[in-house]
Scaffold this motif. Structure first.
Motif, mmCIF file in Angstrom:
data_model
loop_
_atom_site.group_PDB
_atom_site.id
_atom_site.type_symbol
_atom_site.label_atom_id
_atom_site.label_comp_id
_atom_site.label_asym_id
_atom_site.label_seq_id
_atom_site.Cartn_x
_atom_site.Cartn_y
_atom_site.Cartn_z
ATOM 1 N N ALA A 11 50.527 17.030 33.269
ATOM 2 C CA ALA A 11 50.766 15.593 33.247
ATOM 3 C C ALA A 11 49.600 14.762 33.778
ATOM 4 N N ALA A 12 48.577 15.396 34.364
ATOM 5 C CA ALA A 12 47.474 14.639 34.951
ATOM 6 C C ALA A 12 46.099 14.995 34.394
ATOM 7 N N THR A 13 45.960 16.144 33.771
ATOM 8 C CA THR A 13 44.656 16.552 33.270
ATOM 9 C C THR A 13 44.821 17.346 31.970
ATOM 10 N N ALA A 14 43.812 17.259 31.133
ATOM 11 C CA ALA A 14 43.846 17.991 29.860
ATOM 12 C C ALA A 14 42.422 18.329 29.441
ATOM 13 N N ARG A 15 42.293 19.470 28.799
ATOM 14 C CA ARG A 15 41.022 19.864 28.204
ATOM 15 C C ARG A 15 41.294 20.252 26.756
ATOM 16 N N LEU A 16 40.423 19.801 25.908
ATOM 17 C CA LEU A 16 40.524 20.094 24.491
ATOM 18 C C LEU A 16 39.384 21.035 24.126
ATOM 19 N N TYR A 17 39.753 22.158 23.522
ATOM 20 C CA TYR A 17 38.785 23.167 23.115
ATOM 21 C C TYR A 17 38.807 23.284 21.600
ATOM 22 N N GLY A 18 37.711 23.757 21.066
ATOM 23 C CA GLY A 18 37.637 24.022 19.642
ATOM 24 C C GLY A 18 36.942 25.345 19.399
ATOM 25 N N ARG A 19 37.260 25.947 18.271
ATOM 26 C CA ARG A 19 36.571 27.156 17.842
ATOM 27 C C ARG A 19 36.741 27.285 16.340
ATOM 28 N N ALA A 20 35.736 27.910 15.720
ATOM 29 C CA ALA A 20 35.749 28.062 14.271
ATOM 30 C C ALA A 20 36.726 29.137 13.819
ATOM 31 N N SER A 21 36.945 30.131 14.670
ATOM 32 C CA SER A 21 37.897 31.194 14.370
ATOM 33 C C SER A 21 38.329 31.813 15.696
ATOM 34 N N PRO A 22 39.434 32.569 15.700
ATOM 35 C CA PRO A 22 39.871 33.196 16.941
ATOM 36 C C PRO A 22 38.849 34.145 17.564
ATOM 37 N N ALA A 23 37.917 34.646 16.779
ATOM 38 C CA ALA A 23 36.893 35.538 17.308
ATOM 39 C C ALA A 23 35.735 34.772 17.968
ATOM 40 N N GLN A 24 35.631 33.491 17.681
ATOM 41 C CA GLN A 24 34.548 32.674 18.223
ATOM 42 C C GLN A 24 34.849 32.258 19.666
ATOM 43 N N PRO A 25 33.805 31.968 20.458
ATOM 44 C CA PRO A 25 34.035 31.494 21.824
ATOM 45 C C PRO A 25 34.593 30.065 21.823
ATOM 46 N N LEU A 26 35.298 29.737 22.894
ATOM 47 C CA LEU A 26 35.843 28.394 23.046
ATOM 48 C C LEU A 26 34.727 27.408 23.398
ATOM 49 N N GLU A 27 34.806 26.248 22.804
ATOM 50 C CA GLU A 27 33.862 25.177 23.093
ATOM 51 C C GLU A 27 34.653 23.995 23.658
ATOM 52 N N VAL A 28 34.241 23.493 24.807
ATOM 53 C CA VAL A 28 34.917 22.337 25.394
ATOM 54 C C VAL A 28 34.540 21.105 24.580
ATOM 55 N N LEU A 29 35.550 20.445 24.009
ATOM 56 C CA LEU A 29 35.310 19.254 23.196
ATOM 57 C C LEU A 29 35.502 17.976 23.995
ATOM 58 N N ALA A 30 36.479 17.990 24.898
ATOM 59 C CA ALA A 30 36.760 16.780 25.680
ATOM 60 C C ALA A 30 37.591 17.136 26.904
ATOM 61 N N GLU A 31 37.450 16.323 27.922
ATOM 62 C CA GLU A 31 38.286 16.429 29.116
ATOM 63 C C GLU A 31 38.924 15.079 29.348
#
Length: 149
Positions: A11-31
């Motif tokens: 309810a107070a913080t969120a991070r949005l991650y993206g990746r091209a496929s499940p095998a790819q590493p997570l990339e922080v898109l936004a906080e």
């Protein structure tokens, strides 16, 4: 290539991650942070509930707010996140979406998703993963079946 977004929130913080496929590493898109959600209800509202003095009674009536101030802050944050997800979908930035949020915040968030975004949700789980470091989070997300009940 199917792009996946993963929202980790409470309810107070969120991070949005993206990746091209499940095998790819997570990339922080936004906080996203919403510090008001951490405040006590008494710190958010400056007034006591309203009172009414009737003409012929020594007792007054008290009107309670329908939604307390803290819950309103949670709803406002859920609105902000839902808007961000809708914007990303409209821009074609993701094809599938995973949601991990604390309970009951996950319910607040899902209630505010547009029908278009809701159709792209592949996985939603009531679990607060916001405190996990990136490497541990990536390890947990490798097998989403662990979150299925």
């Amino acid at each position: 290539m199917k792009t996946q977004w993963i929202l980790i929130a409470n309810a107070a913080t969120a991070r949005l991650y993206g990746r091209a496929s499940p095998a790819q590493p997570l990339e922080v898109l936004a906080e996203h942070n919403h510090p008001e959600s951490r405040l006590k209800g008494s710190e958010l509202g400056s007034d006591r509930p309203g009172h009414e003095a009737s003409d012929h009674s020594s007792a007054g009536s008290r009107f309670e707010p329908r939604t307390d101030a803290r819950r309103k802050q949670h709803q406002q944050f859920a609105d902000e996140l839902a808007e961000r997800l809708a914007q990303g979908l409209a821009e074609g930035r993701y094809d599938s979406l995973w949601l991990f949020a604390s309970n009951p915040f996950l319910g607040e968030l899902r209630a505010r998703l547009s029908p278009q975004v809701a159709r792209h949700v592949q996985l939603a789980h009531a679990s607060d993963l916001t405190a996990l470091p990136l490497d541990e989070l990536a390890q947990r997300l490798r097998d989403p079946r662990l979150f299925e009940a």
